[in-house]
Design a protein around this motif. Structure first.
Motif, short mmCIF file in Angstrom:
data_model
loop_
_atom_site.label_atom_id
_atom_site.label_comp_id
_atom_site.label_asym_id
_atom_site.label_seq_id
_atom_site.Cartn_x
_atom_site.Cartn_y
_atom_site.Cartn_z
N GLU A 1 -3.51 47.38 24.55
CA GLU A 1 -3.77 47.48 25.99
C GLU A 1 -5.28 47.42 26.16
N LEU A 2 -5.77 46.25 26.58
CA LEU A 2 -7.20 46.04 26.70
C LEU A 2 -7.63 46.17 28.15
N ALA B 1 -0.07 61.00 19.79
CA ALA B 1 -1.32 61.37 19.12
C ALA B 1 -2.29 60.19 19.24
N HIS B 2 -3.54 60.44 18.85
CA HIS B 2 -4.52 59.35 18.88
C HIS B 2 -4.18 58.28 17.85
N SER B 3 -3.54 58.70 16.77
CA SER B 3 -3.23 57.76 15.69
C SER B 3 -1.82 58.04 15.19
N GLN B 4 -1.00 57.00 15.09
CA GLN B 4 0.36 57.17 14.60
C GLN B 4 0.92 55.87 14.03
N LEU B 5 1.84 56.06 13.09
CA LEU B 5 2.59 54.95 12.52
C LEU B 5 4.03 55.10 12.98
N ILE B 6 4.52 54.07 13.66
CA ILE B 6 5.90 54.10 14.16
C ILE B 6 6.70 53.06 13.39
N ILE B 7 7.76 53.52 12.75
CA ILE B 7 8.60 52.65 11.94
C ILE B 7 9.92 52.43 12.67
N TYR C 1 9.96 47.27 11.02
CA TYR C 1 8.69 47.09 11.72
C TYR C 1 7.82 48.33 11.47
N TYR C 2 6.61 48.09 10.95
CA TYR C 2 5.64 49.16 10.73
C TYR C 2 4.52 48.94 11.76
N ILE C 3 4.50 49.81 12.75
CA ILE C 3 3.63 49.60 13.93
C ILE C 3 2.61 50.73 13.99
N TYR C 4 1.35 50.36 13.88
CA TYR C 4 0.27 51.34 13.95
C TYR C 4 -0.41 51.24 15.30
N ILE C 5 -0.59 52.38 15.96
CA ILE C 5 -1.26 52.40 17.28
C ILE C 5 -2.39 53.42 17.25
N ARG C 6 -3.57 52.94 17.63
CA ARG C 6 -4.76 53.80 17.73
C ARG C 6 -5.18 53.85 19.19
N LYS C 7 -5.02 55.02 19.81
CA LYS C 7 -5.31 55.17 21.23
C LYS C 7 -6.80 55.43 21.45
N PHE C 8 -7.29 54.99 22.61
CA PHE C 8 -8.67 55.25 23.03
C PHE C 8 -8.76 55.01 24.52
N ASP C 9 -9.84 55.49 25.14
CA ASP C 9 -10.08 55.22 26.56
C ASP C 9 -8.85 55.46 27.44
N LYS C 10 -8.35 56.67 27.46
CA LYS C 10 -7.20 57.04 28.30
C LYS C 10 -5.95 56.22 27.93
N ASN C 11 -5.64 55.18 28.71
CA ASN C 11 -4.40 54.42 28.48
C ASN C 11 -4.58 53.19 27.61
N LYS C 12 -5.75 52.99 27.06
CA LYS C 12 -5.98 51.83 26.21
C LYS C 12 -5.67 52.15 24.75
N TYR C 13 -5.34 51.10 24.01
CA TYR C 13 -5.07 51.28 22.58
C TYR C 13 -5.17 49.92 21.89
N ILE D 1 -13.40 42.59 19.69
CA ILE D 1 -12.14 43.02 20.31
C ILE D 1 -12.26 44.45 20.81
N ILE D 2 -12.76 45.31 19.98
CA ILE D 2 -13.08 46.68 20.39
C ILE D 2 -14.50 46.98 19.94
N ASN D 3 -15.10 47.99 20.52
CA ASN D 3 -16.48 48.33 20.19
C ASN D 3 -16.71 49.81 20.47
N LEU D 4 -17.89 50.27 20.14
CA LEU D 4 -18.26 51.65 20.42
C LEU D 4 -19.12 51.71 21.67
N SER D 5 -18.83 52.66 22.54
CA SER D 5 -19.63 52.87 23.75
C SER D 5 -20.94 53.56 23.38
N ASN D 6 -21.81 53.74 24.36
CA ASN D 6 -23.10 54.39 24.10
C ASN D 6 -22.96 55.81 23.58
N ASN D 7 -21.86 56.47 23.97
CA ASN D 7 -21.66 57.85 23.51
C ASN D 7 -20.78 57.92 22.25
#
Length: 266
Positions: free
Chosen positions: A10-11, A36-42, A50-62, A97-103
């Protein structure tokens, strides 16, 4: 190993995936299972795993990666987490694709993966090579029809691999949460450097604002001082004027007295 690999997320302009196929609905819907912020869903669907890894960030983005394997399942999961986390690290480092913000927080300014097809293809090709080198695979046992395909089993990454592996073969969804240490050492270092630089920048901005305020205060004080000096000079000038006027009046009076005396004597 007969497998397919995917990148999705979700960009800034919504959901995006490469390559796009019938798995899109699965990856979109499975995001609702993330707690969680990080999870593996099988997910098991008959003979597909299906091995699906999701790393969440920025509220609803991942950002997510997925491996679809036909007829086999993984028996160890720390290597999978390490693989996925390394991919996130490389995405952060490239900053496309993703990057780090100033903070120092992960974010994304990319509207869609389609906007950077060349970069995305490079990422997925590299990811496919790494997946092909993974070991610890076993042939998938027959489907346990006593367990519903919508069934769900929840684990933590610290739980035994054997329990997670057995559950992944039986249940429709097996979710492995990783609630801490989901950033690599390198990613953590990048984040800390940016956070420290941002804190220093904010401190300098605050100090600059304080100096500006002090400068304004000094200017006001100087202006007030000039006004006071100006008033003092006016008072002094008035005093001198009054003194001179008084002297002139005294001199005039003396001359009048002298003249009167002279007239009286005559």
């Amino acid at each position: 190993m007969n497998c397919s690999t995917y990148i999705f997320g979700e960009l800034s302009n919504g959901y995006s995936q490469y390559p796009e196929d019938s798995s899109s609905n699965l990856f979109k819907d499975i995001q609702d299972q993330c707690v969680a912020h990080s999870q593996l869903i099988i997910h098991r669907d008959e003979n597909m795993m299906y091995y699906i890894y999701i790393r969440k960030f920025d509220k609803n983005k991942y950002i997510g990666f997925a491996i679809a394997i036909n007829g086999y399942y993984f028996t160890q999961f720390q290597p999978l987490f390490s693989l996925f986390e390394k991919e996130v690290e490389e995405l952060v480092e490239s900053g496309v694709i993703i990057n780090l913000s100033n903070n120092g927080e992960i974010t994304s300014n990319l509207p869609s993966l389609k906007n950077e097809e060349e970069e995305v293809m490079s990422v997925i090709n590299s990811f496919q090579i790494k997946v092909n080198n993974l070991k610890n695979l076993k042939r998938l046992p027959p489907v346990d029809f006593s367990v519903a395909i919508s069934s769900r089993k929840l684990f933590k990454d610290s739980d035994a691999d054997s329990e997670i592996a057995n559950a992944s073969c039986r249940f429709g969804l097996t979710i492995v949460l990783k609630e801490s240490d989901y950033d690599t050492v390198r990613t953590t270092s990048f984040k800390n450097i940016l956070k420290n630089l941002n804190a220093e920048k904010n401190a300098l901005i605050k100090e600059n604002e304080e100096l500006k305020e002090q400068n304004k205060k000094i200017k006001r004080q100087k202006k007030q001082f000039k006004n006071v000096v100006f008033l003092i000079l006016i008072v002094l000038a008035c005093g001198i004027g009054i003194y001179l006027l008084n002297e002139n009046l005294n001199n005039t009076q003396d001359r009048l007295d002298t003249a009167n005396n002279t007239i009286s004597e005559k």
